[in-house]
Design a protein around this motif. Sequence first.
Motif, PDB file in Angstrom:
ATOM      1  N   LEU A 193       0.876  -1.170  -0.027  1.00 21.76           N
ATOM      2  CA  LEU A 193      -0.001   0.037   0.120  1.00 21.76           C
ATOM      3  C   LEU A 193       1.029   1.173  -0.064  1.00 21.76           C
ATOM      4  CD1 LEU A 193      -2.932   0.406   0.036  1.00 21.76           C
ATOM      5  CD2 LEU A 193      -2.263  -1.903   0.713  1.00 21.76           C
ATOM      6  N   LEU A 194       1.941   1.233   0.749  1.00 14.03           N
ATOM      7  CA  LEU A 194       2.760   2.556   0.772  1.00 14.03           C
ATOM      8  C   LEU A 194       3.512   2.510  -0.540  1.00 14.03           C
ATOM      9  CD1 LEU A 194       3.799   4.349   2.646  1.00 14.03           C
ATOM     10  CD2 LEU A 194       5.766   2.925   3.175  1.00 14.03           C
ATOM     11  N   GLY A 195       3.882   1.666  -1.270  1.00 10.07           N
ATOM     12  CA  GLY A 195       4.534   1.784  -2.671  1.00 10.07           C
ATOM     13  C   GLY A 195       3.252   2.435  -3.460  1.00 10.07           C
ATOM     14  N   SER A 196       2.149   1.988  -3.527  1.00  8.94           N
ATOM     15  CA  SER A 196       1.184   2.365  -4.400  1.00  8.94           C
ATOM     16  C   SER A 196       0.677   3.997  -4.034  1.00  8.94           C
ATOM     17  CB  SER A 196      -0.038   1.702  -4.135  1.00  8.94           C
ATOM     18  OG  SER A 196      -1.304   2.276  -4.884  1.00  8.94           O
ATOM     19  N   ILE A 197       0.831   4.519  -2.745  1.00  4.95           N
ATOM     20  CA  ILE A 197       0.751   5.813  -2.234  1.00  4.95           C
ATOM     21  C   ILE A 197       1.751   6.523  -2.737  1.00  4.95           C
ATOM     22  CG2 ILE A 197       0.381   7.326  -0.170  1.00  4.95           C
ATOM     23  CD1 ILE A 197      -1.381   4.923   0.735  1.00  4.95           C
ATOM     24  N   GLU A 198       3.035   5.957  -2.358  1.00  7.30           N
ATOM     25  CA  GLU A 198       4.094   6.921  -2.971  1.00  7.30           C
ATOM     26  C   GLU A 198       4.386   7.050  -4.393  1.00  7.30           C
ATOM     27  OE1 GLU A 198       7.537   5.882   0.380  1.00  7.30           O
ATOM     28  OE2 GLU A 198       7.525   4.531  -1.405  1.00  7.30           O
ATOM     29  N   TYR A 199       3.819   6.074  -5.214  1.00  9.77           N
ATOM     30  CA  TYR A 199       3.579   6.109  -6.603  1.00  9.77           C
ATOM     31  C   TYR A 199       3.219   7.411  -6.964  1.00  9.77           C
ATOM     32  CZ  TYR A 199       1.844   5.511 -11.385  1.00  9.77           C
ATOM     33  OH  TYR A 199       1.389   5.819 -12.620  1.00  9.77           O
ATOM     34  N   ALA A 200       1.737   7.451  -6.559  1.00  5.09           N
ATOM     35  CA  ALA A 200       0.739   8.471  -6.649  1.00  5.09           C
ATOM     36  C   ALA A 200       1.358   9.968  -6.421  1.00  5.09           C
ATOM     37  CB  ALA A 200      -0.534   8.207  -5.844  1.00  5.09           C
ATOM     38  N   SER A 247       7.637   6.642   5.150  1.00  4.02           N
ATOM     39  CA  SER A 247       7.483   7.059   3.594  1.00  4.02           C
ATOM     40  C   SER A 247       8.605   8.444   3.926  1.00  4.02           C
ATOM     41  CB  SER A 247       6.306   7.373   3.262  1.00  4.02           C
ATOM     42  OG  SER A 247       6.609   7.970   1.743  1.00  4.02           O
ATOM     43  N   ASP A 248       9.734   8.328   3.262  1.00  4.00           N
ATOM     44  CA  ASP A 248      10.281   9.620   3.102  1.00  4.00           C
ATOM     45  C   ASP A 248       9.676  10.397   1.653  1.00  4.00           C
ATOM     46  OD1 ASP A 248      12.297   9.058   4.888  1.00  4.00           O
ATOM     47  OD2 ASP A 248      13.719   8.461   3.415  1.00  4.00           O
ATOM     48  N   ILE A 249       9.073   9.959   0.846  1.00  6.40           N
ATOM     49  CA  ILE A 249       8.368  10.565  -0.066  1.00  6.40           C
ATOM     50  C   ILE A 249       7.198  11.411   0.409  1.00  6.40           C
ATOM     51  CG2 ILE A 249       6.972  10.152  -2.217  1.00  6.40           C
ATOM     52  CD1 ILE A 249       9.043   7.990  -2.912  1.00  6.40           C
ATOM     53  N   VAL A 250       6.397  10.805   1.098  1.00  4.94           N
ATOM     54  CA  VAL A 250       5.225  11.223   1.768  1.00  4.94           C
ATOM     55  C   VAL A 250       5.608  12.626   2.795  1.00  4.94           C
ATOM     56  CG1 VAL A 250       3.006  11.001   3.089  1.00  4.94           C
ATOM     57  CG2 VAL A 250       3.461   9.367   1.367  1.00  4.94           C
ATOM     58  N   ARG A 251       6.496  12.375   3.540  1.00  6.66           N
ATOM     59  CA  ARG A 251       6.979  13.120   4.532  1.00  6.66           C
ATOM     60  C   ARG A 251       7.497  14.414   3.631  1.00  6.66           C
ATOM     61  NH1 ARG A 251       9.592  10.142   7.175  1.00  6.66           N
ATOM     62  NH2 ARG A 251      11.604  10.272   6.413  1.00  6.66           N
ATOM     63  N   GLU A 252       8.367  14.357   2.762  1.00  7.29           N
ATOM     64  CA  GLU A 252       9.135  15.318   1.981  1.00  7.29           C
ATOM     65  C   GLU A 252       8.031  16.192   1.252  1.00  7.29           C
ATOM     66  OE1 GLU A 252      12.272  15.895  -1.466  1.00  7.29           O
ATOM     67  OE2 GLU A 252      12.225  13.885  -0.473  1.00  7.29           O
ATOM     68  N   SER A 253       6.833  15.621   0.833  1.00  5.85           N
ATOM     69  CA  SER A 253       5.843  16.391   0.266  1.00  5.85           C
ATOM     70  C   SER A 253       5.230  17.160   1.180  1.00  5.85           C
ATOM     71  CB  SER A 253       4.879  15.410  -0.788  1.00  5.85           C
ATOM     72  OG  SER A 253       4.035  16.002  -1.210  1.00  5.85           O
ATOM     73  N   VAL A 254       4.899  16.320   2.103  1.00  4.09           N
ATOM     74  CA  VAL A 254       4.367  17.426   3.365  1.00  4.09           C
ATOM     75  C   VAL A 254       5.089  18.527   3.891  1.00  4.09           C
ATOM     76  CG1 VAL A 254       3.274  16.962   5.923  1.00  4.09           C
ATOM     77  CG2 VAL A 254       2.660  15.490   4.083  1.00  4.09           C
ATOM     78  N   GLU A 255       6.201  18.200   4.110  1.00  2.00           N
ATOM     79  CA  GLU A 255       6.934  19.312   4.731  1.00  2.00           C
ATOM     80  C   GLU A 255       7.297  20.346   3.698  1.00  2.00           C
ATOM     81  OE1 GLU A 255      10.486  17.135   6.003  1.00  2.00           O
ATOM     82  OE2 GLU A 255       9.463  16.431   7.917  1.00  2.00           O
ATOM     83  N   GLY A 256       7.051  19.872   2.483  1.00  2.00           N
ATOM     84  CA  GLY A 256       7.582  20.923   1.563  1.00  2.00           C
ATOM     85  C   GLY A 256       6.147  21.651   1.134  1.00  2.00           C
ATOM     86  N   GLY A 257       4.997  21.513   1.811  1.00  2.00           N
ATOM     87  CA  GLY A 257       3.941  22.169   1.769  1.00  2.00           C
ATOM     88  C   GLY A 257       2.989  21.777   0.289  1.00  2.00           C
ATOM     89  N   ALA A 290       1.257  14.152  -7.711  1.00  2.00           N
ATOM     90  CA  ALA A 290       1.501  15.186  -6.615  1.00  2.00           C
ATOM     91  C   ALA A 290       0.020  15.665  -6.237  1.00  2.00           C
ATOM     92  CB  ALA A 290       2.069  16.552  -7.493  1.00  2.00           C
ATOM     93  N   PRO A 291      -0.815  14.869  -5.770  1.00  2.00           N
ATOM     94  CA  PRO A 291      -2.101  15.363  -5.187  1.00  2.00           C
ATOM     95  C   PRO A 291      -1.862  16.224  -4.024  1.00  2.00           C
ATOM     96  CG  PRO A 291      -1.772  12.991  -4.726  1.00  2.00           C
ATOM     97  CD  PRO A 291      -0.629  13.551  -5.855  1.00  2.00           C
ATOM     98  N   PRO A 292      -2.833  16.927  -3.647  1.00  2.00           N
ATOM     99  CA  PRO A 292      -2.575  17.724  -2.677  1.00  2.00           C
ATOM    100  C   PRO A 292      -3.158  17.346  -1.121  1.00  2.00           C
ATOM    101  CG  PRO A 292      -4.483  18.729  -3.822  1.00  2.00           C
ATOM    102  CD  PRO A 292      -3.844  17.797  -4.698  1.00  2.00           C
ATOM    103  N   LEU A 293      -3.852  16.236  -1.273  1.00  2.00           N
ATOM    104  CA  LEU A 293      -4.388  15.379  -0.307  1.00  2.00           C
ATOM    105  C   LEU A 293      -4.206  14.150  -0.082  1.00  2.00           C
ATOM    106  CD1 LEU A 293      -6.118  16.556   2.378  1.00  2.00           C
ATOM    107  CD2 LEU A 293      -8.250  15.896   1.082  1.00  2.00           C
ATOM    108  N   ILE A 294      -3.886  13.602   0.914  1.00  2.00           N
ATOM    109  CA  ILE A 294      -3.986  12.228   1.295  1.00  2.00           C
ATOM    110  C   ILE A 294      -4.948  11.809   2.620  1.00  2.00           C
ATOM    111  CG2 ILE A 294      -2.845  10.092   1.994  1.00  2.00           C
ATOM    112  CD1 ILE A 294      -0.199  11.269   0.992  1.00  2.00           C
ATOM    113  N   VAL A 295      -5.989  10.875   2.450  1.00  2.00           N
ATOM    114  CA  VAL A 295      -7.106  10.838   3.275  1.00  2.00           C
ATOM    115  C   VAL A 295      -6.793   9.311   3.773  1.00  2.00           C
ATOM    116  CG1 VAL A 295      -9.390  10.759   4.133  1.00  2.00           C
ATOM    117  CG2 VAL A 295      -8.477  12.367   2.401  1.00  2.00           C
ATOM    118  N   VAL A 296      -6.619   9.019   5.112  1.00  2.00           N
ATOM    119  CA  VAL A 296      -6.694   7.740   5.686  1.00  2.00           C
ATOM    120  C   VAL A 296      -8.310   7.625   6.229  1.00  2.00           C
ATOM    121  CG1 VAL A 296      -5.769   6.146   7.564  1.00  2.00           C
ATOM    122  CG2 VAL A 296      -4.280   7.637   6.339  1.00  2.00           C
ATOM    123  N   LEU A 297      -8.979   6.830   5.640  1.00  2.00           N
ATOM    124  CA  LEU A 297     -10.375   6.626   5.912  1.00  2.00           C
ATOM    125  C   LEU A 297     -10.937   5.563   6.667  1.00  2.00           C
ATOM    126  CD1 LEU A 297     -13.180   8.123   5.416  1.00  2.00           C
ATOM    127  CD2 LEU A 297     -13.175   6.654   3.395  1.00  2.00           C
ATOM    128  N   GLY A 298     -11.181   5.518   8.040  1.00  2.00           N
ATOM    129  CA  GLY A 298     -11.639   4.519   8.750  1.00  2.00           C
ATOM    130  C   GLY A 298     -12.931   4.480   8.691  1.00  2.00           C
TER     131      GLY A 298
END
Length: 230
Positions: free
Chosen positions: A116-123, A200-210, A128-136
């Motif tokens: 799942l992490l690989g799929s999300i990192e790919y996206a 995920s460095d990819i997700v974290r970097e995108s978040v920290e980069g705004g 470059a979508p502006p939002l990631i939602v974890v939906l329970g």
Amino acid sequence: MLHTSLRRRALLAAGGALAGSLTLPGAAAATTAKAPETPREALEAILAGNRRFAAGHPRHPHQSLARVRETAAGQDPFVIVLGCADSRVSPEVLFDQGVGDVFDNRVAGNIVDELLLGSIEYAVEEFAPPLIVVLGHERCGAVSATLNAVRTGGTAPGHIAAIVAALTPIVTPYVNDPDGVENAVRANVRAQAEALLGTSDIVRESVEGGHTAVIGARYDLETGRVTLVH
């Protein structure tokens, strides 16, 4: 390194990754055809869509054959959803979105694992979508089954055991809680959102980069409403 075509700009508070700062009480429904470009716009769009759905007035946007043809050559989703595989919790339906809007990742218990992490990192890298939602969601079967296994010392058959093993550390504190399933569902949403950022460095970097925000949310099976989880 993030994909060089990143083109979104966002507004996360300094150091803030989870989206308490993005709560939008009473946000107006997005009515323009333009895709959301910031975390706030993306959150506003999905919450407005959910209000339409829960009120019984969905618009079913981007569900025409013209949209199918438009996206055939490529996609540009504005939100990534990590949701539960439960048949009642389809993000495109409950957020009133359409073809090409949602990069949808679903597994029982909305668990972040390597695939799942690989799929999300790919996206994140590609679109470059502006939002990631974890939906329970309310009364999650995976969470409930794991709580039961912890209480009884039982085991799950086959590969279901992998789901129970992943959820056990998260739900165990709620094993004697009268509202254990509900509180464990919320705890799991928070834990999986934190896992995205922590692993995920990819997700974290995108978040920290705004460029991107990560938020948690809960779907109510009775009302059809989505609320944010902080």
